[in-house]
Design an enzyme around this catalytic site. Structure first.
Site, PDB file in Angstrom:
ATOM      1  N   ASN A  11    -107.580 -35.549  31.518  1.00  0.00           N
ATOM      2  CA  ASN A  11    -108.141 -36.160  30.467  1.00  0.00           C
ATOM      3  C   ASN A  11    -108.728 -37.459  30.906  1.00  0.00           C
ATOM      4  OD1 ASN A  11    -108.990 -37.301  28.108  1.00  0.00           O
ATOM      5  ND2 ASN A  11    -106.713 -37.429  27.269  1.00  0.00           N
ATOM      6  N   LYS A  13    -110.384 -39.478  29.127  1.00  0.00           N
ATOM      7  CA  LYS A  13    -110.687 -40.623  27.980  1.00  0.00           C
ATOM      8  C   LYS A  13    -112.015 -41.217  28.225  1.00  0.00           C
ATOM      9  CE  LYS A  13    -105.659 -40.854  28.184  1.00  0.00           C
ATOM     10  NZ  LYS A  13    -104.653 -41.572  27.935  1.00  0.00           N
ATOM     11  N   HIS A  94    -104.915 -35.786  20.083  1.00  0.00           N
ATOM     12  CA  HIS A  94    -104.341 -36.678  20.941  1.00  0.00           C
ATOM     13  C   HIS A  94    -103.853 -37.808  20.348  1.00  0.00           C
ATOM     14  CE1 HIS A  94    -104.036 -39.520  24.161  1.00  0.00           C
ATOM     15  NE2 HIS A  94    -104.044 -38.503  25.253  1.00  0.00           N
ATOM     16  N   GLU A  96    -103.947 -40.848  20.995  1.00  0.00           N
ATOM     17  CA  GLU A  96    -104.985 -41.910  20.739  1.00  0.00           C
ATOM     18  C   GLU A  96    -105.820 -41.715  19.673  1.00  0.00           C
ATOM     19  OE1 GLU A  96    -106.097 -42.028  24.811  1.00  0.00           O
ATOM     20  OE2 GLU A  96    -104.099 -42.735  25.382  1.00  0.00           O
ATOM     21  N   GLU A 165     -96.720 -34.724  24.607  1.00  0.00           N
ATOM     22  CA  GLU A 165     -97.187 -36.059  25.285  1.00  0.00           C
ATOM     23  C   GLU A 165     -96.388 -37.106  24.491  1.00  0.00           C
ATOM     24  OE1 GLU A 165    -101.231 -35.979  27.538  1.00  0.00           O
ATOM     25  OE2 GLU A 165    -101.476 -36.719  25.639  1.00  0.00           O
ATOM     26  N   GLY A 171     -99.700 -43.777  29.733  1.00  0.00           N
ATOM     27  CA  GLY A 171    -100.351 -44.887  30.354  1.00  0.00           C
ATOM     28  C   GLY A 171     -99.304 -45.856  30.562  1.00  0.00           C
ATOM     29  N   SER A 211     -97.899 -40.253  32.126  1.00  0.00           N
ATOM     30  CA  SER A 211     -98.045 -40.822  33.521  1.00  0.00           C
ATOM     31  C   SER A 211     -97.369 -39.535  34.387  1.00  0.00           C
ATOM     32  CB  SER A 211     -96.484 -41.814  33.091  1.00  0.00           C
ATOM     33  OG  SER A 211     -97.172 -42.829  32.180  1.00  0.00           O
ATOM     34  N   GLY A 232    -103.783 -38.176  32.523  1.00  0.00           N
ATOM     35  CA  GLY A 232    -104.856 -39.138  31.952  1.00  0.00           C
ATOM     36  C   GLY A 232    -105.019 -40.167  33.382  1.00  0.00           C
ATOM     37  N   GLY A 233    -104.418 -41.121  33.412  1.00  0.00           N
ATOM     38  CA  GLY A 233    -104.826 -42.050  34.537  1.00  0.00           C
ATOM     39  C   GLY A 233    -105.140 -41.435  35.824  1.00  0.00           C
TER      40      GLY A 233
HETATM   41  P1  PGA Z   1    -101.641 -40.677  31.316  1.00  0.00           P
HETATM   42  O1  PGA Z   1    -102.306 -40.100  30.168  1.00  0.00           O
HETATM   43  O2  PGA Z   1    -101.530 -39.674  32.437  1.00  0.00           O
HETATM   44  O3  PGA Z   1    -102.657 -41.961  31.844  1.00  0.00           O
HETATM   45  O4  PGA Z   1    -100.241 -41.092  30.792  1.00  0.00           O
HETATM   46  C1  PGA Z   1    -102.210 -38.913  29.640  1.00  0.00           C
HETATM   47  C2  PGA Z   1    -102.939 -38.642  28.212  1.00  0.00           C
HETATM   48  O5  PGA Z   1    -103.011 -39.525  27.566  1.00  0.00           O
HETATM   49  O6  PGA Z   1    -103.264 -37.493  28.317  1.00  0.00           O
END
Ligand code: PGA
Length: 253
Positions: A11, A13, A94, A96, A165, A171, A211, A232-233
């Protein structure tokens, strides 16, 4: 070893651009994966990604989808459009989207229906925030999110995934432990059985996100109810992401 190939989804983002697409594609195309891989770049890069990856098994997907099919909805993108440009899946709900864009369980339900109708695989994201986690409300939150978003779906022959999640792990570098994740995934599976019936629930893959890094991917994937990862990251670094995918290969049948 899993019964089914794990699914690892990137992802991006609101990150990335042509450079990241080129380096990611170059890194994906030099490897062969037994795990199933998906990548969700920002909307405007989907078509490029689809064309670069057309000779690979890597799926391209979107990070969101409109709850509307068409009409006067400025800024929206429909499930049918995403399907037409070559998407295989879409993320829905998600945290967010829920926090910043005020999406709710009812809109998630509509979006899942739209995705299924367009033959896109929905990946419904669920999870508790930090305060709810500390108050021991994880199951209550998941119960509400699942029981409001999933009833009444026509799933025959269609795929659905859930991504657990926990918001406090997204994050933050503070991933849930493999044991915590296993416990929550078992609970999610149990609720899926109640909502969808045992047979349909048995087909739903439950991913973990929050994470995920190459350092914790193996222990998370070793858990019996962890069917994949949403990254994500770490997915913004093509080398790091392909390392996570290689770890997933090791547990693929
Ligand atoms: P992250 O994000 O791996 O940066 O924690 C995961 C996500 O929001 O899908």
């Amino acid at each position: 070893m899993k019964k089914r190939a794990p699914l690892v989804v990137a992802n991006w983002k609101l990150n990335g651009g042509t450079d990241l697409i080129c380096t990611s594609v170059a890194s994906f195309l030099t490897k062969s994966f037994k795990a199933e891989i998906g990548i969700a770049p920002p909307y405007v890069y989907i078509s490029d990604m689809v064309s670069f990856l057309r000779n690979s098994a890597i799926m391209v997907g979107s990070q969101n989808v409109s709850k509307f099919a068409s009409g006067a909805f400025t800024g929206e993108t429909s499930a049918q459009m995403l399907k037409e440009v070559g998407c295989g899946f879409c993320l829905i709900g998600h945290s967010e989207r829920r926090q910043v864009f005020l999406e709710n369980d009812a809109s998630c339900h509509t979006k899942i229906e739209r995705a299924l109708t367009a033959e896109l695989m929905p990946i419904l994201c669920v999870g508790e925030n930090n305060q709810q986690h500390e108050l021991g409300l994880t199951q209550d939150i998941l119960y509400r999110q699942l029981h409001q978003a999933l009833p009444g779906l026509e799933l025959q022959g269609k795929r659905l995934c859930i991504a657990y999640e926990p918001v406090w792990a997204i994050g933050t570098g503070k991933a849930a432990t493999a044991e915590q994740v296993q416990q929550v995934h078992e609970y999610i599976h149990q609720e899926l059985v109640e909502i969808l019936g045992a047979e349909a629930a048995g087909q739903v893959q439950i991913l973990y996100g929050g994470s995920v890094k190459k350092d914790n991917a193996a222990e998370l994937l070793a858990m019996p109810n962890v069917d994949g990862l949403l990254v994500g990251g770490a997915s913004l670094d093509p080398e790091h992401f392909t390392q996570i995918c290689s770890i997933a290969n090791d547990v693929a049948p």
